[in-house]
Design an enzyme around this catalytic site. Structure first.
Site, PDB file in Angstrom:
ATOM      1  N   HIS A  59       0.878  -1.039  -0.003  1.00 10.53           N
ATOM      2  CA  HIS A  59       0.087   0.184  -0.063  1.00 10.53           C
ATOM      3  C   HIS A  59       0.814   1.299   0.043  1.00 10.53           C
ATOM      4  O   HIS A  59       2.158   1.133   0.384  1.00 10.53           O
ATOM      5  CB  HIS A  59      -0.965   0.156   1.178  1.00 10.53           C
ATOM      6  CG  HIS A  59      -1.999  -1.129   1.182  1.00 10.53           C
ATOM      7  ND1 HIS A  59      -2.715  -1.218   2.185  1.00 10.53           N
ATOM      8  CD2 HIS A  59      -2.515  -1.931   0.221  1.00 10.53           C
ATOM      9  CE1 HIS A  59      -3.794  -2.391   1.775  1.00 10.53           C
ATOM     10  NE2 HIS A  59      -3.414  -2.723   0.776  1.00 10.53           N
ATOM     11  N   GLU A  61       0.839   4.049   1.851  1.00  9.56           N
ATOM     12  CA  GLU A  61       1.347   4.426   3.097  1.00  9.56           C
ATOM     13  C   GLU A  61       2.671   3.656   3.627  1.00  9.56           C
ATOM     14  O   GLU A  61       3.505   4.021   3.979  1.00  9.56           O
ATOM     15  CB  GLU A  61       0.384   4.335   4.146  1.00  9.56           C
ATOM     16  CG  GLU A  61      -1.046   5.124   3.922  1.00  9.56           C
ATOM     17  CD  GLU A  61      -2.147   4.131   3.186  1.00  9.56           C
ATOM     18  OE1 GLU A  61      -3.279   4.416   3.610  1.00  9.56           O
ATOM     19  OE2 GLU A  61      -1.738   3.365   2.242  1.00  9.56           O
ATOM     20  N   CYS A  84      -5.956   1.706   5.426  1.00 13.62           N
ATOM     21  CA  CYS A  84      -6.573   0.561   5.735  1.00 13.62           C
ATOM     22  C   CYS A  84      -6.391   0.198   7.308  1.00 13.62           C
ATOM     23  O   CYS A  84      -5.236   0.470   7.725  1.00 13.62           O
ATOM     24  CB  CYS A  84      -6.360  -0.740   5.099  1.00 13.62           C
ATOM     25  SG  CYS A  84      -4.608  -1.153   5.242  1.00 13.62           S
ATOM     26  N   CYS A  93      -2.293  -0.711   7.638  1.00 17.48           N
ATOM     27  CA  CYS A  93      -1.512   0.647   7.307  1.00 17.48           C
ATOM     28  C   CYS A  93      -1.647   1.248   8.728  1.00 17.48           C
ATOM     29  O   CYS A  93      -0.614   2.051   9.230  1.00 17.48           O
ATOM     30  CB  CYS A  93      -1.861   1.580   6.088  1.00 17.48           C
ATOM     31  SG  CYS A  93      -1.334   0.432   4.502  1.00 17.48           S
TER      32      CYS A  93
END
Length: 368
Positions: A59, A61, A84, A93
């Protein structure tokens, strides 16, 4: 006109603009996950950026945190979508943000996924991280138009395109190209940005297209080829049949021709039998749902007049590109007229011209 202030600084907006641009560049290339952009700032300087990985992982992040060469204690994170907060194929995350020492998180919109929606705000706040949302909300909502359709309706986001002449023809015998090479590059860019490309067998047998992306360096991002072929009339010597590899071809059919079914399966083609409607035609919405279950999140339709008109009439196309050439084609030869202008103007209220003179072609984008 609203005069309500959003209380975000010009600097905050600039950082989020960068995050949104990062997400835009990866849009359509992140599989089943949304494309997210992330920017990390410390002492008023950008110290790291991140995007969602190809096919959706890692992801954004996580990538931004991993990319940083500095201590993140007290830093600010600007991210386009609510981070998330649950375990899936990757850890949450929110956990990584908390452990990194980041002090503030700005995000544009809540995730529409009920597993995430509005929960991350509480989790981060509980861990003494200042959280603000709504930064450049309108721009982010536009960015996630396809993701919202995916999550809300369990359907692919459908883009369709068609090339027409000045006198409204989409086909004239012996004419191979209606629009310019410049417009052709945009068409291939659309192929690059979509993970599926759907045509009818009639179009396939007439044009024998390659249905791949032919932009230099982007050939590997060619979409999965999807053919609507009710009676399995596809020619066995077409380019599509000869170039099947890595499960890159799906044919929807309603045939009981066992020998042809077996022959096509041996070549590595995925065959899906689909029901017909009362008019003995494919129910396109059922096909879209099946494509979603096959992992197709962004679908490009390069159909002829019939399939285009059917989908426009039933509002199954989310955005429509019309490439109008300055050429006048002959009606004295075998030809096909584009008959969907009335439906298009009735059902699609928003339109914009991305270039009024792109090598003499006019390109108009219609949206619902």
């Amino acid at each position: 006109m609203s005069t309500k202030k959003d209380n975000f600084s010009p600097e905050d907006k600039n950082y989020m603009k960068l995050a949104i641009n990062l997400a835009i560049t990866r849009k359509g290339l992140t599989g089943e996950n949304p494309s997210v952009g992330c920017v990390i700032v410390k002492n008023n300087q950008i110290i790291s950026i991140g995007q969602t990985g190809f096919d959706g992982r890692p992801h954004a992040e996580s990538n931004a945190i991993n990319n940083s060469l500095q201590n993140l204690s007290g830093a600010k994170m600007y991210v386009t979508l609510e981070p998330c907060n649950h375990y899936g194929k990757t850890p949450p995350c929110t956990n990584k943000i908390i452990s990194s020492g980041i002090g503030e998180v700005y995000y544009s919109i809540d995730d529409i996924d009920n597993k995430v929606k509005k929960k991350s705000f509480k989790i981060l706040s509980k861990n003494k991280i200042k959280v603000r949302k709504g930064l450049l909300k309108k721009q982010a909502t536009d960015l996630y138009d396809s993701y919202i359709i995916n999550r809300k309706y369990k359907l692919p986001y459908v883009t369709a395109k068609i090339a027409i002449s000045k006198n409204n023809l989409i086909y004239s015998e012996n004419v191979k190209r209606i629009t310019s090479h410049t417009s052709d590059k945009l068409s291939h860019y659309l192929r690059f940005k979509n993970d599926g490309l759907m045509i009818s067998s009639n179009t396939l047998n007439i044009d024998n297209p390659k249905l791949n992306c032919r932009l230099n360096g982007y050939e590997k991002y060619s979409p999965k080829r999807i053919i609507l072929d009710k009676n399995l009339n596809i020619g066995m010597n077409t380019y599509i049949i000869k170039s099947v590899k890595n499960n890159n071809t799906i044919i929807f059919h309603y045939s009981s021709n066992r020998s042809k079914i077996q022959n096509l399966k041996k070549r590595g083609i995925t065959l899906i039998k689909s029901k017909l409607n009362t008019k003995k035609k494919f129910d396109i919405k059922i096909i879209l749902k099946k494509l979603f279950s096959q992992g197709i999140r962004n679908l490009l339709v390069e159909g002829g007049d019939k399939i285009t008109k059917n989908m426009l009439k039933n509002r199954l196309i989310d955005q429509f590109y019309m490439f109008r050439s300055s050429k006048i084609l002959s009606k004295n030869k075998k030809h096909v007229i584009f008959t969907s202008n009335d439906v298009l103007n009735k059902n699609y209220k928003f339109k914009s011209t991305i270039s009024s003179k792109l090598a003499k072609d006019k390109i108009t984008i219609y949206k619902r």
